[in-house]
Design a protein around this motif. Sequence first.
Motif, short mmCIF file in Angstrom:
data_model
loop_
_atom_site.label_atom_id
_atom_site.label_comp_id
_atom_site.label_asym_id
_atom_site.label_seq_id
_atom_site.Cartn_x
_atom_site.Cartn_y
_atom_site.Cartn_z
N UNK A 1 79.66 72.39 11.39
CA UNK A 1 79.27 71.08 11.92
C UNK A 1 79.04 71.15 13.43
N UNK A 2 79.84 71.94 14.13
CA UNK A 2 79.65 72.09 15.57
C UNK A 2 78.32 72.76 15.88
N UNK A 3 77.96 73.76 15.12
CA UNK A 3 76.66 74.40 15.32
C UNK A 3 75.53 73.40 15.07
N UNK A 4 75.68 72.57 14.05
CA UNK A 4 74.66 71.54 13.77
C UNK A 4 74.60 70.51 14.89
N UNK A 5 75.71 70.34 15.61
CA UNK A 5 75.76 69.38 16.72
C UNK A 5 75.35 70.05 18.03
N UNK A 6 74.72 71.22 17.94
CA UNK A 6 74.18 71.95 19.09
C UNK A 6 75.22 72.66 19.95
N UNK A 7 76.33 73.07 19.35
CA UNK A 7 77.25 73.95 20.08
C UNK A 7 76.50 75.22 20.45
N UNK A 8 76.83 75.81 21.57
CA UNK A 8 76.19 77.06 21.98
C UNK A 8 76.57 78.20 21.06
N UNK A 9 77.85 78.21 20.64
CA UNK A 9 78.35 79.26 19.76
C UNK A 9 79.72 78.84 19.23
N UNK A 10 80.11 79.40 18.13
CA UNK A 10 81.45 79.24 17.57
C UNK A 10 81.86 80.57 16.97
N UNK A 11 83.14 80.89 17.04
CA UNK A 11 83.59 82.07 16.32
C UNK A 11 85.07 81.95 15.99
N UNK A 12 85.46 82.57 14.87
CA UNK A 12 86.86 82.52 14.46
C UNK A 12 87.71 83.39 15.38
N UNK A 13 88.96 82.99 15.55
CA UNK A 13 89.90 83.77 16.35
C UNK A 13 90.82 84.56 15.41
N UNK A 14 91.12 85.80 15.76
CA UNK A 14 91.97 86.63 14.90
C UNK A 14 93.45 86.27 15.08
N UNK A 15 93.91 85.27 14.36
CA UNK A 15 95.30 84.82 14.46
C UNK A 15 95.93 84.80 13.07
N UNK A 16 97.25 84.79 13.04
CA UNK A 16 97.97 84.82 11.77
C UNK A 16 98.27 83.43 11.21
#
Length: 92
Positions: free
Chosen positions: A49-64
């Motif tokens: 949804x953030x990408x559809x709202x024109x976010x520059x980028x998104x990525x998952x963080x490697x957390x537990x």
Amino acid sequence: MMAVVFGLDRATVADICERCGDVDVAIVNTARQVVVSGPAAGVRAVMAACLQADALDVYPLPVAAPYHSRWMRPGAERFRREIDPAPIHRPQ
């Protein structure tokens, strides 16, 4: 799961989290860099949804775990019950 969103402000990301459900704004690093946290399916929905709202980028963080969110509350409560009986003193 946690993910970082670049290019959207906190209010916009919070609105998207609310619409997607079960995801919290966890950290605001800068005015346009926001970290979200929650169950994996919800975080993935927020990322899309953030990408559809024109976010520059998104990525998952490697957390537990979904740190800095309401999903950590049960663990915090259990930890509190475990340490409450322990005598804790200021160092001298």
